[in-house]
Write an enzyme that holds these catalytic residues in place. Structure first.
Site, PDB file in Angstrom:
ATOM      1  N   HIS A 446      19.395  26.487   7.445  1.00 58.90           N
ATOM      2  CA  HIS A 446      19.265  25.444   6.414  1.00 58.90           C
ATOM      3  C   HIS A 446      17.795  25.177   6.105  1.00 58.90           C
ATOM      4  CE1 HIS A 446      23.429  24.111   5.923  1.00 58.90           C
ATOM      5  NE2 HIS A 446      23.583  24.253   7.225  1.00 58.90           N
ATOM      6  N   ASP A 532      22.326  23.581  13.123  1.00 61.41           N
ATOM      7  CA  ASP A 532      23.710  23.929  12.807  1.00 61.41           C
ATOM      8  C   ASP A 532      23.792  25.118  11.852  1.00 61.41           C
ATOM      9  OD1 ASP A 532      22.644  22.325  10.746  1.00 61.41           O
ATOM     10  OD2 ASP A 532      24.652  21.870  10.001  1.00 61.41           O
ATOM     11  N   GLU A 533      24.927  25.778  11.901  1.00 63.46           N
ATOM     12  CA  GLU A 533      25.349  26.775  10.917  1.00 63.46           C
ATOM     13  C   GLU A 533      24.358  27.925  10.706  1.00 63.46           C
ATOM     14  OE1 GLU A 533      28.355  24.106   8.181  1.00 63.46           O
ATOM     15  OE2 GLU A 533      26.330  24.376   7.427  1.00 63.46           O
ATOM     16  N   VAL A 534      23.851  28.478  11.805  1.00 66.15           N
ATOM     17  CA  VAL A 534      23.065  29.714  11.698  1.00 66.15           C
ATOM     18  C   VAL A 534      24.054  30.873  11.662  1.00 66.15           C
ATOM     19  CG1 VAL A 534      21.430  31.235  12.859  1.00 66.15           C
ATOM     20  CG2 VAL A 534      21.038  28.759  12.837  1.00 66.15           C
ATOM     21  N   GLU A 585      25.561  22.202  17.949  1.00 70.04           N
ATOM     22  CA  GLU A 585      25.253  23.569  18.366  1.00 70.04           C
ATOM     23  C   GLU A 585      24.065  23.647  19.321  1.00 70.04           C
ATOM     24  OE1 GLU A 585      26.876  24.206  14.072  1.00 70.04           O
ATOM     25  OE2 GLU A 585      25.955  22.609  15.265  1.00 70.04           O
TER      26      GLU A 585
END
Length: 863
Positions: A446, A532-534, A585
């Site tokens: 992000h 988050d969200e890698v 995470e």
């Protein structure tokens, strides 16, 4: 002969030149195509298309301009937060995904010239389902091939709302629904209308509360008597009362007679207060400025809700005896200003709202793929590039449009940032209201805004021959060939954590942020680093990552780069006496169980005082117990559950209701009935309202007594993908924030701990009725005018035809219902509903606020 031919040729050339000259002149003088009159609409054709988890929809272009749109020489761009299935496009165009949520339409050879009034349809298939207006594409703009750097905005998209509910053809699958006043009437029916005088007078519910027979008549001439310790609080209270009386109340440290008395009482807990109202005085006791501040907020909720509207000379405050303190130390709201920007004024207004309801943490999400919103003076590119969105295909001068922000730079909400001075003012404002601001530097994923900004810095300095300076803050490996796609469809948004320059960058930003806090005199205990969200695939083809893997025998795979990164970030913060916060995470570790990859609490970080916001309890997703697992493992957990606390989720499943719904639908009851220590207990339906099988929680970890001590607080979250105006921000936050405030401050309610299911449900219904009536009769009317007024959501009216009469009710009793019988929509001047309507024909009803705002209109036929 030859002379005659030559003369004729010369004559023809002169005539041809004249014709060409006229044609060019005519062409150059022809009116430009009016892009604003190229009308765009979108409709959902079919969910569960071809009996799969996908839907068919159509973009309709209608040329309302007097000029024709030619067959070629142009492209149309738009934003769409879904994935279009390759090969599904119908129409004489190609439809290409570029990056993030940006798509491009290009006419094909068989595209027909669109004369004035012509229509072109572009249909395509998208994964998932389309259930509300937020699913529509947005931000359409036209770019001529001859002017590739100029974007011309088209008309705003008109979403075609279905005229009737569309049932699903696949059992159990989601379907489009519309507002059903009869169903709403039945839902609202169990909530009785409670007389205002029977409701508790302070909100959120105090720990100990008793009403007396006394009352106090407050005017602007009654002074505030305070210990000097509480002069800043007395100043704020005087200003609050001036907003009602039009005159600032005097405050001093001694005095007799009728007064408001702010008294230091050492034996109270830091955020606790005592409040006593008699006929002769109002006394607030506290041991700290924070406790005194919260006592003042309770006093303000004792004031009549209409005091800010009517500006009376005197108000009557009921007699009470209160002893109060918060349930959780961490009572937070997360505000995303990266996806769509909110002005400093709007942030201050949010802080006023939080302060009134005793919320004490603003989690400030100021950077993401789509924006960097706080000025870092030594790195101006962060806001020069990252704070601006406009048409671009290379992100060299600005970021591309996202979430419908359009092609023009410097337009809200796509563009904007807080100067250093702005941010310091925000910090001071929060400090004075006992609100801690936790800055979030979202990394390593992000992070596209930061990556692109540092790319531009690199190019500028390399061109100046300053290679060392250029590489100092570079955030990506220039030779990395890794391929990946994030959840939001970006393919270049992850920082390369093997680069030493990344840590130079982070240290510079952290130090600049710390300096701003120090200048503001605001507390800074932690910095949130996202995490988050890698996506899968990052770093695998990066030479610098591969080199690091080979040099350090501790590393076995690219996955280890994750722990390498957060160890280094943690050290950066520890050196500065800060602790690390992040998304869930950060506390997880990838491992293999029987050959399958799983995530478990990471034992390496458990003793590092790392605080994690845990959002993922998506029902049926397998992580319903994640918050409890991490707390039981020793991590400090802030409950940020998507099922109950995501304010960007739509209120309900009706097509007209804006907001996302991938995690849940979240109305005001969701944060209210959330049970922090056992949220399984009253999670009985899935996100679409279907009964939830008990097996969902079978084998899930329960919160232990040890784990309970690690639940440090609750957070409501407003992600901003759909928040395009201040009014939309307030609509999505309110009244949900009031449910959050009640659960974060007030003691554990009886219904949450009652083991008998029948008794628990009965106790809950009583508590909900009180809460709903307090909101409808006191708190929302107060917010019509408090701090300039808030645009809270007015719920649609429930209504039903019974025995030839139309009966109506509303979710929050006390809100005014107005109606018409002449076919027009109700307004502030329409009749107030007080008893069943006997007139026949079309009856329209809507909730209307004291300021004249109207909610959604519902219609019935009384035949």
């Amino acid at each position: 002969m030859f002379l005659l031919i030559n003369q004729r040729i010369k004559f023809l050339l002169v005539v041809l030149a004249a014709i060409l000259s006229v044609s060019v002149t005519a062409w150059s003088q022809a009116p430009a195509f009016d892009a604003k009159k190229l009308l765009v609409s979108w409709e959902v054709n079919e969910n569960n298309y071809q009996n799969k988890a996908q839907f068919l929809s159509t973009i309709i272009l209608n040329n309302g301009a007097p000029q024709a749109l030619p067959t070629s020489g142009w492209k149309i761009y738009f934003n769409y937060n879904r994935s279009i299935i390759s090969g599904s496009v119908r129409g004489a165009v190609t439809l290409q995904h570029l990056n993030g949520d940006l798509f491009q339409i290009t006419p094909k050879a068989d595209f027909k010239r669109m004369s004035s009034g012509a229509i072109a349809r572009i249909s395509f298939v998208t994964t998932g389902a389309a259930l509300n207006i937020t699913d529509a594409p947005s931000g359409f703009y036209l770019v001529w091939d001859k002017s590739p750097n100029q974007g011309l905005a088209l008309s705003p998209v008109k979403v075609k709302v279905p005229t009737a509910t569309k049932p699903s053809t696949v059992p159990g699958s989601p379907a489009i629904t519309l507002i059903n006043p009869e169903a709403l009437y039945q839902q609202n029916k169990p909530t009785p209308d409670i007389a205002a005088e029977k409701l508790p007078k302070i909100f959120p519910t105090p720990a100990n509360y008793r009403e007396t027979e006394a009352s106090f008549a407050l005017t602007a001439d009654i002074p505030i008597i305070t210990a000097t310790d509480y002069y800043p609080e007395a100043e704020m209270l005087a200003e609050d009362l001036a907003a009602i009386f039009g005159k600032k109340t005097e405050f001093k440290n001694t005095g007799s007679g009728k007064a408001i008395r702010l008294v230091k009482k050492e034996d109270l807990a830091p955020e606790a207060y005592d409040l006593r109202v008699t006929s002769q005085e109002i006394v607030i006791n506290a041991s700290t400025p924070a406790g005194m501040f919260y006592g003042m907020q309770s006093l303000k909720t004792l004031l009549p809700a209409n005091a800010w509207e009517l500006r009376p000379k005197s108000v009557t405050i009921p007699g009470v005896e209160v002893s109060d303190y918060p349930r959780f130390d961490h009572r937070a709201v997360m505000l995303d200003v990266a996806r769509n920007f909110q002005s400093k004024k709007q942030v201050l207004k949010l802080l006023d709202l939080m302060a009134l309801y005793k919320l004490n943490v603003l989690h400030f999400h100021f950077n993401d793929d789509e924006g960097w919103r706080v000025e870092i003076v030594p790195l101006p590119e962060l806001t020069e590039i990252g704070g601006k969105r406009a048409h671009t295909l290379d992100s060299r001068n600005n970021l591309p449009p996202s979430y419908g922000s359009g092609p023009i730079a410097n337009n809200l909400p796509g563009s904007g940032y807080y100067t250093r001075s702005d941010f310091i003012q925000i910090l001071k404002y929060a400090r004075d209201r006992n609100i801690k601001v936790i800055p979030e530097i979202e990394t390593p994923g992000h992070a596209r805004a930061a990556i692109k900004a540092m790319d531009i810095r690199y190019s500028r300095l390399m061109a100046a021959g300053k290679k060392e300076d250029a590489e100092r803050y570079l955030l990506r490996d220039l030779n990395d060939k890794s391929e990946y796609q994030s959840v939001q469809n970006w393919n270049d948004n992850v920082i390369n954590v093997a680069l030493p320059s990344v840590y130079n960058f982070l240290e510079k930003v952290v130090d600049e942020v710390r300096d701003m806090y120090q200048e503001a005199g605001a507390p800074l205990q932690t910095i949130h680093f996202g995490g988050d969200e890698v996506p899968t695939g990052v770093w695998v083809k990066s030479p610098v990552v591969q080199k690091l893997l080979q040099e350090d025998e501790r590393f076995t795979s690219v996955d280890d780069m994750w722990y390498y990164y957060f160890r280094k970030v943690n050290e950066i913060l520890k050196i500065r006496n800060l602790y690390l916060s992040g998304w869930e995470e950060v506390a997880m570790r990838k491992t293999e169980i029987e050959g399958q990859k799983h995530y478990i609490p990471n034992p390496d970080f458990v003793n590092e005082n790392i605080h994690v916001d845990v959002w993922n309890n998506t029902l049926g997703g397998g992580s319903e117990d994640l918050a409890y697992r991490l707390a039981n493992a020793g991590y400090k957990v802030i409950l940020s559950n998507v099922t109950n606390q995501y304010f960007d989720m739509a209120y309900n499943s009706t097509f007209e209701e804006p907001g996302f719904y991938w995690g849940s639908f979240v109305d005001v009851d969701k944060p209210f009935y959330f049970i922090p220590y056992n949220y399984y207990k009253n999670t009985k339906k899935d996100k679409f309202g279907n009964p939830l099988p008990k097996s969902v929680f079978a084998g899930k970890e329960r919160l232990t007594d040890f784990g309970k001590n690690n639940i440090v607080g609750i957070q409501g979250l407003l992600w901003a993908e759909t928040i395009i105006t201040p009014e939309r921000m307030e609509y999505m936050i309110l009244p949900k924030l009031l449910g959050l405030a009640e659960r974060a401050w007030s003691p554990d309610p009886d219904w949450a701990v009652e083991k008998d299911t029948v008794k628990s449900e009965a106790l809950y219904q009583q508590a909900w009725a009180r809460f709903a009536n307090i909101l409808g009769k006191r708190e929302l009317p107060r917010l019509d005018y408090y701090s300039g007024g808030y645009q809270y959501r007015l719920p649609p009216v429930g209504a039903v035809v019974q025995n030839g009469q139309v009966s109506a009710n509303i979710q929050l009793p006390g809100l005014t219902i107005r109606y018409t019988t002449d076919g027009t929509d109700p307004t502030f001047r329409s009749r107030i509903y007080r008893e069943p309507i006997t007139e026949t024909g079309t009856v329209k009803l809507r909730a209307v606020s004291r300021t004249g705002r109207g909610g959604k209109v519902v219609t019935l036929e009384n035949k």
